[in-house]
Design an enzyme around this catalytic site. Structure first.
Site, PDB file in Angstrom:
ATOM      1  CB  CYS A  48      49.485 -93.023  -1.589  1.00 29.35           C
ATOM      2  SG  CYS A  48      49.320 -91.659  -3.045  1.00 29.35           S
ATOM      3  CB  CYS A  79      52.204 -90.113  -5.630  1.00 30.64           C
ATOM      4  SG  CYS A  79      51.065 -89.198  -4.721  1.00 30.64           S
ATOM      5  CB  CYS A 137      49.921 -89.169   0.047  1.00 25.48           C
ATOM      6  SG  CYS A 137      49.811 -88.226  -1.422  1.00 25.48           S
TER       7      CYS A 137
END
Ligand code: FE
Length: 219
Positions: free
Chosen positions: A120, A123, A125
């Site tokens: 990700c 961030c 995920c």
């Protein structure tokens, strides 16, 4: 509600006490989380008992062992494997792992020609329902940027050497779509039970930064 607040606060005091007994102070983040939780509880926005249940679930019930069982079943049951690759959300639900509302889980299969790796870039995920909480490195800036620019270099940092002709595909995990890597079944495991196969499945091999253990490693 009042009793919940009281019990929870007591648990916190106890916890704080334990921390001091071991000579370690709470981090700034812990203090801020605690202050926020207290304010939200006092205002009636959250129920600490419900929070405790969620935290307990992620600490004890949800973890990579769930994903390992999914992979082991896919290795031993061709019908389940087909279902997993077709609609992973649906397939893992049949094993009792519930995705959060709106989440879409996609399983991607490794072959001798193709290795999949998940990141990700924004961030962190991550498919919590099958892998639990993301490891620290998964959330780190170097992993998030390098996995896209130089996946082969990242794999080498993780100790994974792939044949030069194996293509690497990077999947971008998002808030809506999460990926689970289906690694190749290690050789020498013919006739193994699902339980035994699951022991070969590491968390990292389901993210794509690792390979499953070899048969000899757990023999
Ligand atoms: Fe993210």
């Amino acid at each position: 509600m009042a009793t919940h607040v009281h019990d929870h606060q007591h648990a916190h005091d106890q916890h704080a006490h334990d921390q001091h007994a071991h000579g370690s102070e709470l981090s700034e983040t812990q203090l801020r989380v605690r202050a926020l939780e207290t304010v939200l509880t006092e205002k009636g926005y959250i129920d600490p008992a419900a929070l405790d249940l969620i935290i307990e679930a992620y600490e004890t019930k949800v973890g990579p062992h769930n994903g390992a069982r999914v992979i082991a079943r896919a290795w031993s049951d061709p019908t389940f494997k087909r279902a997993l690759l077709e609609d992973a959300s649906k397939a893992v639900r049949t094993m009792g792992h519930e995705s959060r509302v709106g989440d879409h889980l996609v399983a991607v299969e490794n072959t001798p020609q193709l290795h999949n790796i998940v990141v990700c870039t924004l961030c962190s995920c991550y498919p919590w329902e099958v892998l639990g909480l993301p490891p620290v490195w998964y959330k780190s800036a170097p992993y998030r940027s390098r996995a896209v620019k130089d996946p082969r270099g990242v794999l080498s940092d993780f100790g994974v050497k792939l044949p030069n002709e194996t293509q690497i595909r990077v999947w971008e995990s998002t808030a809506e779509t999460r990926f689970l890597v289906l690694p190749m079944r290690p050789g020498g495991t013919e006739g193994w039970s699902e339980e035994r196969l699951a022991q070969l499945v590491t968390r990292d091999c389901m993210i794509g930064t690792g390979l499953p253990k070899s048969a000899q490693e757990i023999a």
